[in-house]
Design a protein around this motif. Structure first.
Motif, PDB file in Angstrom:
ATOM      1  N   ILE A   1       0.845  -1.202   0.000  1.00  0.00           N
ATOM      2  CA  ILE A   1       0.000   0.000   0.000  1.00  0.00           C
ATOM      3  C   ILE A   1       0.876   1.247   0.000  1.00  0.00           C
ATOM      4  O   ILE A   1       0.634   2.193  -0.763  1.00  0.00           O
ATOM      5  CB  ILE A   1      -0.963  -0.021   1.208  1.00  0.00           C
ATOM      6  CG1 ILE A   1      -2.049  -1.077   0.988  1.00  0.00           C
ATOM      7  CG2 ILE A   1      -1.561   1.360   1.471  1.00  0.00           C
ATOM      8  CD1 ILE A   1      -2.891  -1.379   2.217  1.00  0.00           C
ATOM      9  N   THR A   2       1.898   1.250   0.828  1.00  0.00           N
ATOM     10  CA  THR A   2       2.811   2.396   0.910  1.00  0.00           C
ATOM     11  C   THR A   2       3.512   2.625  -0.428  1.00  0.00           C
ATOM     12  O   THR A   2       3.657   3.768  -0.870  1.00  0.00           O
ATOM     13  CB  THR A   2       3.839   2.196   2.042  1.00  0.00           C
ATOM     14  OG1 THR A   2       3.121   2.021   3.275  1.00  0.00           O
ATOM     15  CG2 THR A   2       4.774   3.378   2.166  1.00  0.00           C
ATOM     16  N   ALA A   3       3.930   1.560  -1.076  1.00  0.00           N
ATOM     17  CA  ALA A   3       4.610   1.685  -2.367  1.00  0.00           C
ATOM     18  C   ALA A   3       3.681   2.247  -3.438  1.00  0.00           C
ATOM     19  O   ALA A   3       4.084   3.106  -4.245  1.00  0.00           O
ATOM     20  CB  ALA A   3       5.159   0.329  -2.797  1.00  0.00           C
TER      21      ALA A   3
ATOM     22  N   VAL B   1       6.248  11.610   1.032  1.00  0.00           N
ATOM     23  CA  VAL B   1       5.729  10.245   1.077  1.00  0.00           C
ATOM     24  C   VAL B   1       5.685   9.774   2.533  1.00  0.00           C
ATOM     25  O   VAL B   1       6.714   9.770   3.204  1.00  0.00           O
ATOM     26  CB  VAL B   1       6.612   9.294   0.244  1.00  0.00           C
ATOM     27  CG1 VAL B   1       6.120   7.858   0.372  1.00  0.00           C
ATOM     28  CG2 VAL B   1       6.653   9.728  -1.210  1.00  0.00           C
ATOM     29  N   PRO B   2       4.516   9.372   3.016  1.00  0.00           N
ATOM     30  CA  PRO B   2       4.452   8.817   4.368  1.00  0.00           C
ATOM     31  C   PRO B   2       5.132   7.450   4.405  1.00  0.00           C
ATOM     32  O   PRO B   2       5.062   6.690   3.427  1.00  0.00           O
ATOM     33  CB  PRO B   2       2.957   8.673   4.646  1.00  0.00           C
ATOM     34  CG  PRO B   2       2.239   9.237   3.474  1.00  0.00           C
ATOM     35  CD  PRO B   2       3.213   9.457   2.374  1.00  0.00           C
ATOM     36  N   ASP B   3       5.782   7.132   5.513  1.00  0.00           N
ATOM     37  CA  ASP B   3       6.417   5.818   5.626  1.00  0.00           C
ATOM     38  C   ASP B   3       5.369   4.762   5.995  1.00  0.00           C
ATOM     39  O   ASP B   3       4.200   5.071   6.241  1.00  0.00           O
ATOM     40  CB  ASP B   3       7.588   5.842   6.605  1.00  0.00           C
ATOM     41  CG  ASP B   3       7.185   6.136   8.045  1.00  0.00           C
ATOM     42  OD1 ASP B   3       5.982   6.065   8.382  1.00  0.00           O
ATOM     43  OD2 ASP B   3       8.089   6.436   8.841  1.00  0.00           O
TER      44      ASP B   3
ATOM     45  N   ARG C   1      -0.726   3.490  10.585  1.00  0.00           N
ATOM     46  CA  ARG C   1      -1.484   4.283  11.552  1.00  0.00           C
ATOM     47  C   ARG C   1      -2.769   4.805  10.918  1.00  0.00           C
ATOM     48  O   ARG C   1      -3.841   4.738  11.501  1.00  0.00           O
ATOM     49  CB  ARG C   1      -0.643   5.453  12.086  1.00  0.00           C
ATOM     50  CG  ARG C   1      -1.362   6.231  13.212  1.00  0.00           C
ATOM     51  CD  ARG C   1      -0.833   7.642  13.365  1.00  0.00           C
ATOM     52  NE  ARG C   1      -1.056   8.488  12.205  1.00  0.00           N
ATOM     53  CZ  ARG C   1      -2.229   9.023  11.847  1.00  0.00           C
ATOM     54  NH1 ARG C   1      -3.327   8.771  12.529  1.00  0.00           N
ATOM     55  NH2 ARG C   1      -2.320   9.797  10.777  1.00  0.00           N
ATOM     56  N   ARG C   2      -2.657   5.313   9.687  1.00  0.00           N
ATOM     57  CA  ARG C   2      -3.828   5.827   8.976  1.00  0.00           C
ATOM     58  C   ARG C   2      -4.860   4.727   8.744  1.00  0.00           C
ATOM     59  O   ARG C   2      -6.056   4.926   8.942  1.00  0.00           O
ATOM     60  CB  ARG C   2      -3.420   6.447   7.638  1.00  0.00           C
ATOM     61  CG  ARG C   2      -2.612   7.712   7.773  1.00  0.00           C
ATOM     62  CD  ARG C   2      -2.187   8.238   6.416  1.00  0.00           C
ATOM     63  NE  ARG C   2      -1.281   9.373   6.523  1.00  0.00           N
ATOM     64  CZ  ARG C   2      -0.867  10.090   5.484  1.00  0.00           C
ATOM     65  NH1 ARG C   2      -1.276   9.804   4.258  1.00  0.00           N
ATOM     66  NH2 ARG C   2      -0.032  11.094   5.674  1.00  0.00           N
ATOM     67  N   MET C   3      -4.390   3.560   8.310  1.00  0.00           N
ATOM     68  CA  MET C   3      -5.296   2.446   8.059  1.00  0.00           C
ATOM     69  C   MET C   3      -6.012   2.045   9.346  1.00  0.00           C
ATOM     70  O   MET C   3      -7.239   1.874   9.352  1.00  0.00           O
ATOM     71  CB  MET C   3      -4.563   1.242   7.483  1.00  0.00           C
ATOM     72  CG  MET C   3      -5.485   0.070   7.164  1.00  0.00           C
ATOM     73  SD  MET C   3      -4.647  -1.391   6.532  1.00  0.00           S
ATOM     74  CE  MET C   3      -3.926  -2.038   8.032  1.00  0.00           C
TER      75      MET C   3
END
Length: 176
Positions: free
Chosen positions: A16-18, A35-37, A43-45
């Motif tokens: 998801i991050t990628a 870009v969030p790590d 945390r957002r999810m």
């Protein structure tokens, strides 16, 4: 190609991050500069899922091909039956039905939870793929905010689209 949808899990966060990183760095649609790590994305999810909203992934051949979630449209109580959607598809899977599967799954999950309206906030009128995806699902253009954001050295227009879920505004919600 078979697309399987399921609830997102912690082990999906790297993928998801990628997917999201490409959107942040190469495009304007996220309106984010950095870009969030993976920790921040997780945390957002957890925040979204913890508040009862759907957060799903599309799996193709064992790989996360995209993800989608619904979230609060606005914090004030009168908006509690309205959600804002987000759909992201890995570049390798775009144009192959992944976005369509994710959108249908997200709409179904929101209807099942009793939401009545879904809003799409699309960064830039030139994002025709997103606009067309939303139109296929009955979203209509509400308006375009001119110069609402700024990224990559230019002002950004923001497309607003909306569609009813379930009975929409034709009846009172059961939890009122």
């Amino acid at each position: 190609m078979t697309v399987h949808l399921r609830d997102a899990r912690d082990e999906d966060i790297v993928a998801i991050t990628a997917i999201y990183a490409v959107e942040v760095t190469d495009f304007v649609n996220t309106y984010e500069y950095e870009v969030p790590d993976a920790t921040e994305m997780q945390r957002r999810m957890h925040d979204i899922v913890g508040r009862g909203f759907p957060y799903i992934v599309a799996i193709v051949d064992g790989q996360v091909a995209g993800y989608a979630y619904a979230n609060t449209y606005r914090a004030r109580i009168a908006y509690q039956w309205t959600v804002e959607n987000s759909v992201y598809v890995d570049a390798a899977f775009q144009g192959r039905g992944v976005g369509t599967a994710l959108m249908q799954g997200l709409i179904d999950a929101c209807v099942a939870r009793g939401y009545r309206q879904m809003v799409a906030v699309i960064g830039e009128p030139s994002n025709t793929a997103s606009i067309k995806l939303h139109e296929r699902f009955g979203f209509h253009l509400v308006g375009v905010f001119r110069g609402l954001g700024r990224k990559h050295g230019r002002w950004l227009d923001t497309v607003q689209m909306q569609r009813a879920l379930g009975d929409g505004a034709d009846s009172a919600p059961s939890n009122e």
